[in-house]
Design a protein around this motif. Structure first.
Motif, mmCIF file in Angstrom:
data_model
loop_
_atom_site.group_PDB
_atom_site.id
_atom_site.type_symbol
_atom_site.label_atom_id
_atom_site.label_comp_id
_atom_site.label_asym_id
_atom_site.label_seq_id
_atom_site.Cartn_x
_atom_site.Cartn_y
_atom_site.Cartn_z
ATOM 1 N N GLY A 1 -102.671 9.543 55.759
ATOM 2 C CA GLY A 1 -102.437 9.754 57.090
ATOM 3 C C GLY A 1 -103.781 9.502 57.744
ATOM 4 O O GLY A 1 -104.976 9.770 57.168
ATOM 5 N N TYR A 2 -103.998 9.039 59.095
ATOM 6 C CA TYR A 2 -105.386 8.838 59.969
ATOM 7 C C TYR A 2 -105.519 9.975 60.578
ATOM 8 O O TYR A 2 -106.595 10.663 60.289
ATOM 9 C CB TYR A 2 -105.201 7.915 60.905
ATOM 10 C CG TYR A 2 -105.110 6.278 60.282
ATOM 11 C CD1 TYR A 2 -106.183 5.894 59.555
ATOM 12 C CD2 TYR A 2 -103.921 5.808 60.281
ATOM 13 C CE1 TYR A 2 -105.874 4.643 58.897
ATOM 14 C CE2 TYR A 2 -103.627 4.387 59.685
ATOM 15 C CZ TYR A 2 -104.877 3.983 58.891
ATOM 16 O OH TYR A 2 -104.518 2.642 58.442
ATOM 17 N N PRO B 1 -88.738 9.857 62.440
ATOM 18 C CA PRO B 1 -89.948 10.671 61.841
ATOM 19 C C PRO B 1 -91.083 11.401 63.111
ATOM 20 O O PRO B 1 -91.096 10.609 64.248
ATOM 21 C CB PRO B 1 -90.428 9.840 61.194
ATOM 22 C CG PRO B 1 -90.487 8.477 61.631
ATOM 23 C CD PRO B 1 -88.926 8.642 62.045
ATOM 24 N N LEU B 2 -91.593 12.131 63.028
ATOM 25 C CA LEU B 2 -92.748 12.719 63.715
ATOM 26 C C LEU B 2 -93.996 12.593 62.997
ATOM 27 O O LEU B 2 -93.981 12.802 61.752
ATOM 28 C CB LEU B 2 -92.622 14.062 64.322
ATOM 29 C CG LEU B 2 -91.397 14.375 65.275
ATOM 30 C CD1 LEU B 2 -91.107 15.943 65.416
ATOM 31 C CD2 LEU B 2 -91.905 13.850 66.757
ATOM 32 N N PRO B 3 -95.019 12.313 63.778
ATOM 33 C CA PRO B 3 -96.195 11.850 62.868
ATOM 34 C C PRO B 3 -96.719 13.178 62.132
ATOM 35 O O PRO B 3 -97.471 13.058 60.941
ATOM 36 C CB PRO B 3 -97.364 11.702 64.049
ATOM 37 C CG PRO B 3 -96.606 11.083 65.200
ATOM 38 C CD PRO B 3 -95.149 11.952 65.099
ATOM 39 N N TRP B 4 -96.610 14.512 62.555
ATOM 40 C CA TRP B 4 -96.967 15.643 62.000
ATOM 41 C C TRP B 4 -96.114 16.096 60.970
ATOM 42 O O TRP B 4 -96.566 16.896 60.081
ATOM 43 C CB TRP B 4 -97.340 16.826 62.935
ATOM 44 C CG TRP B 4 -96.350 17.099 63.929
ATOM 45 C CD1 TRP B 4 -95.303 17.999 63.713
ATOM 46 C CD2 TRP B 4 -96.169 16.421 65.027
ATOM 47 N NE1 TRP B 4 -94.423 17.873 64.764
ATOM 48 C CE2 TRP B 4 -94.875 17.105 65.656
ATOM 49 C CE3 TRP B 4 -96.706 15.424 65.928
ATOM 50 C CZ2 TRP B 4 -94.582 16.774 66.844
ATOM 51 C CZ3 TRP B 4 -96.315 15.490 67.103
ATOM 52 C CH2 TRP B 4 -95.009 15.891 67.811
#
Length: 136
Positions: A44-45, A103-106
């Protein structure tokens, strides 16, 4: 007039909150998947999440005449699950998961979130809790 605008804004906030909850936090399904753990990595970034893939037995065909391996891509929740899966590459695993609509990024890049490792066994199918054979 001011009363209608206030009621409209409150209704809009309630509707947007309900839609946001439904799209990102409502658990659509829960279940167990088993297969050979193909890879498991942290990537992940901004939000570093654990991502993995298991390959299940059999094949699926998205279009007529094409064959594709049956894969399950997932994100892992928590350090305990990550520690177990880091050492299970190439082994048979059974995972308990929840599926969200988006989805959620975290939370991870996948809609499938694994929150428990049920079993880790060998690729040949020898596991520690085989069902007994009925000899009647």
């Amino acid at each position: 007039m001011k009363k209608f605008i206030t009621i409209g804004i409150i209704a809009l906030v309630i509707i947007l909150t309900a839609v946001g909850y439904w799209r990102y936090y409502f658990v659509f399904s829960e279940g167990v998947k088993g297969g050979t753990l193909n890879y498991f990595e942290k990537k992940g970034y901004i939000f570093k999440t654990w991502e993995g893939r298991i390959v299940q037995e059999g094949f699926q065909s998205p279009t007529a005449g094409a064959l594709q391996s049956n894969e399950f891509r997932f994100s892992a929740k928590g350090d305990e699950v990550a520690k177990q899966l880091e050492r299970a590459g190439g082994k048979f695993v059974e995972l308990r998961y929840k599926e969200y609509l988006n989805p959620l990024p975290w939370r991870g890049a996948s809609s499938f979130i694994v929150y428990e490792v049920i079993e880790i066994g060998d690729r040949d199918g020898s596991r520690n809790n085989e069902l007994p054979v009925n000899r009647d």
